[in-house]
Design a protein around this motif. Structure first.
Motif, short mmCIF file in Angstrom:
data_model
loop_
_atom_site.label_atom_id
_atom_site.label_comp_id
_atom_site.label_asym_id
_atom_site.label_seq_id
_atom_site.Cartn_x
_atom_site.Cartn_y
_atom_site.Cartn_z
N PRO A 17 0.87 -1.21 0.12
CA PRO A 17 0.01 -0.15 -0.02
C PRO A 17 0.97 1.30 -0.09
CG PRO A 17 -0.07 -0.94 2.28
CD PRO A 17 0.65 -1.91 1.37
N ALA A 19 0.13 5.26 0.27
CA ALA A 19 -0.79 6.48 -0.02
C ALA A 19 -0.39 7.55 -0.54
CB ALA A 19 -0.93 6.95 1.72
N ASN A 67 -5.17 -0.49 3.57
CA ASN A 67 -4.01 -0.04 4.73
C ASN A 67 -4.35 1.43 5.42
OD1 ASN A 67 -1.02 1.72 4.76
ND2 ASN A 67 -0.79 -0.47 5.49
N GLN A 174 9.27 -4.86 8.19
CA GLN A 174 9.69 -3.97 7.38
C GLN A 174 11.20 -3.77 7.86
OE1 GLN A 174 8.76 0.07 7.98
NE2 GLN A 174 8.14 0.47 5.84
N GLY A 216 13.50 -3.33 0.05
CA GLY A 216 14.70 -3.44 -0.71
C GLY A 216 14.38 -4.59 -1.78
N GLN A 235 6.73 -8.33 0.32
CA GLN A 235 6.01 -7.15 -0.03
C GLN A 235 6.79 -5.99 -0.75
OE1 GLN A 235 2.77 -5.54 2.65
NE2 GLN A 235 3.66 -3.46 2.79
N GLY A 237 6.92 -2.23 -2.79
CA GLY A 237 6.35 -1.05 -2.89
C GLY A 237 7.25 -0.15 -4.03
N THR A 238 8.34 -0.05 -3.79
CA THR A 238 9.36 0.81 -4.79
C THR A 238 9.01 0.15 -6.18
OG1 THR A 238 10.91 1.56 -3.20
CG2 THR A 238 11.65 1.79 -5.44
C1 LIG Z 1 5.96 5.66 -2.18
C2 LIG Z 1 5.49 4.67 -0.98
C3 LIG Z 1 4.57 5.03 -0.11
C4 LIG Z 1 4.09 4.10 0.98
N1 LIG Z 1 3.24 4.39 1.63
C5 LIG Z 1 3.09 3.41 2.40
C6 LIG Z 1 1.53 3.31 3.16
O1 LIG Z 1 0.62 4.09 2.86
N2 LIG Z 1 1.32 2.45 4.19
C7 LIG Z 1 2.24 1.26 4.26
O2 LIG Z 1 1.82 0.43 5.19
N3 LIG Z 1 3.43 1.41 3.82
C8 LIG Z 1 3.76 2.48 2.84
N4 LIG Z 1 4.91 2.16 2.29
C9 LIG Z 1 5.88 1.21 2.70
C10 LIG Z 1 5.66 -0.11 2.19
O3 LIG Z 1 4.55 -0.66 2.67
C11 LIG Z 1 6.79 -1.12 2.24
O4 LIG Z 1 7.09 -1.30 3.50
C12 LIG Z 1 7.99 -0.49 1.34
O5 LIG Z 1 7.62 -0.23 0.38
C13 LIG Z 1 8.97 -1.90 1.01
O6 LIG Z 1 10.14 -1.38 0.59
P1 LIG Z 1 10.47 -1.23 -0.89
O7 LIG Z 1 9.78 0.04 -1.36
O8 LIG Z 1 11.89 -1.17 -1.02
O9 LIG Z 1 9.79 -2.28 -1.83
C14 LIG Z 1 5.27 3.29 1.36
C15 LIG Z 1 6.25 2.86 0.29
C16 LIG Z 1 6.41 3.77 -0.86
C17 LIG Z 1 7.83 3.39 -1.69
#
Ligand SMILES: Cc1cc2nc3c(=O)[nH]c(=O)nc-3n(C[C@H](O)[C@H](O)[C@H](O)COP(=O)(O)O)c2cc1C
Length: 353
Positions: A17, A19, A67, A174, A216, A235, A237-238
């Motif tokens: 997720p 936001a 989320n 995380q 990562g 999980q 995100g990036t």
């Molecule tokens: C642009 C962005 C926004 C994020 N917003 C949230 C969020 O709204 N809620 C949440 O639980 N985690 C959020 N995260 C953290 C992600 O859930 C997750 O822990 C993270 O992306 C994992 O690392 P990675 O970006 O290296 O894959 C966000 C991450 C990114 C990159």
């Protein structure tokens, strides 16, 4: 039944997720492709969240995750906020602007918003996840009773114990590598900054709950590594920011493929809570603003967003809020369904090697 079977996943992959970045379109494309799509509703209210849930349901019959942010109620400390705005004033002045006269609490914590609980009990999405903390035990019990499966982000063993003890079903481990806001419950507490690998192993060893590794991880080899550590899924995100279905703007997409992607920074300056962003002019203010304490999250974010807007209006994109993890240079710009298919192929290749 294990996590993947329960939610019909054909690859051990959760789209994080995000936001302001993830969208119902992104989440539904991911879910349709066999992974778990997520929407982040932490920065909206109950009506906004309901509309986003409806938008996902209109596009997929698959499982998805909703989320929420469960941060402590922000303190309004006039002295600290005035000092912070004064410290930012010269930066605003560079763009012919002034900082906001006063900071606002731009959105509420889930813990302070009973309308969100009512909305969830009415709409019952299959999975609900919490970031920054945990709701009351009574709320957790009510959501579980209504059939929702609950996830919580944790960054330490102590947070994991609290999540388990109040009835959370699975933990998102995380690591410090992760992009976006660090889920740490108390941002003023000492942070051991555990990496994804150590944290995942610690939680797999000590907890019966399913563990989802985050931070990562950018490709199928990374997902296979998370599984080898004992996580049920990874999980990411990036990895999904550059998908056309995300809400990232052009400057953010350009930064992801620039040299800035190699230099992410953990900073509290932008929002008031530690978060990992691509290095830019905003994160570089760290030296200039050292010694001035940012206001509580999300009140500091009000100023951060205003500064970005003022800079952008003058053609300066360097104050963009560009959250990203340490794996950012590995990101790929492709439609979400295609990315999920590619991640599945890479994962299969990695486990069959
Ligand atoms: C642009 C962005 C926004 C994020 N917003 C949230 C969020 O709204 N809620 C949440 O639980 N985690 C959020 N995260 C953290 C992600 O859930 C997750 O822990 C993270 O992306 C994992 O690392 P990675 O970006 O290296 O894959 C966000 C991450 C990114 C990159």
């Amino acid at each position: 039944m294990d996590f993947l079977d329960r939610f019909g996943l054909t690859v051990p992959l959760v789209q994080a997720p995000m936001a302001g970045v993830s969208t119902p379109e992104l989440a539904s494309q991911v879910s349709e492709a066999g992974a778990l799509g997520s929407i982040g509703v932490g920065a909206t209210d109950a009506d906004g969240a309901a509309a986003m849930i409806a938008a996902v349901r209109a596009r997929t019959g698959g499982s998805f995750n909703v989320n929420f942010f469960v941060h402590a109620t922000p303190r309004t400390d006039a002295q600290r906020e005035t000092a912070w705005l004064a410290a930012l004033a010269p930066v605003f002045a560079e763009f012919g602007a002034e900082p906001p006269a006063q900071l606002r609490t731009i959105y509420n914590s889930f813990a302070d918003d009973p309308a969100m609980v009512r909305m969830l009990l009415a709409l019952r999405p299959p999975i609900v996840s919490f970031h920054f903390g945990l709701p009351d035990a009574a709320v957790i019990a009510a959501l579980r009773q209504a059939g929702m499966f609950l996830l919580a982000t944790v960054t330490s063993l102590a947070e994991a114990k609290r999540a388990r003890d109040c009835g959370i079903d699975a933990l998102v481990a995380q690591g410090i590598e992760a992009g976006g806001h660090r889920g740490i419950f108390d941002p003023d507490s000492r942070d051991d900054a555990l990496g994804t690998m150590a944290l995942t192993r610690l939680l797999v060893r000590d907890f019966e709950l399913p563990i989802i590794a985050a931070g990562g991880i950018m490709d199928g080899a990374g997902i296979a590594a998370a599984r080898a550590l004992g996580a049920v899924a990874a999980q990411l995100g990036t990895a999904f920011i550059a998908c056309p279905e995300s809400a990232a703007d052009d400057a953010y997409r350009a930064a992801l493929i620039s040299s800035a992607a190699h230099h992410s920074r953990m900073t509290r300056l932008i929002s008031g809570r530690p978060a990992r962003a691509l290095a830019n002019r905003f994160t570089a203010l760290e030296t200039q603003l050292s010694g001035v304490t940012p206001p509580d999250y999300p009140r500091a974010y009000d100023a951060g967003k205003a500064l970005n807007a003022a800079a952008k209006a003058s053609g300066e994109a360097g104050f963009g809020v560009q959250w990203a993890g340490q794996g950012a240079p590995l990101s790929r710009a492709m439609p979400a369904a295609k990315l999920v298919a590619q991640l599945r192929d890479e994962f299969m290749a990695a486990i069959n090697r």
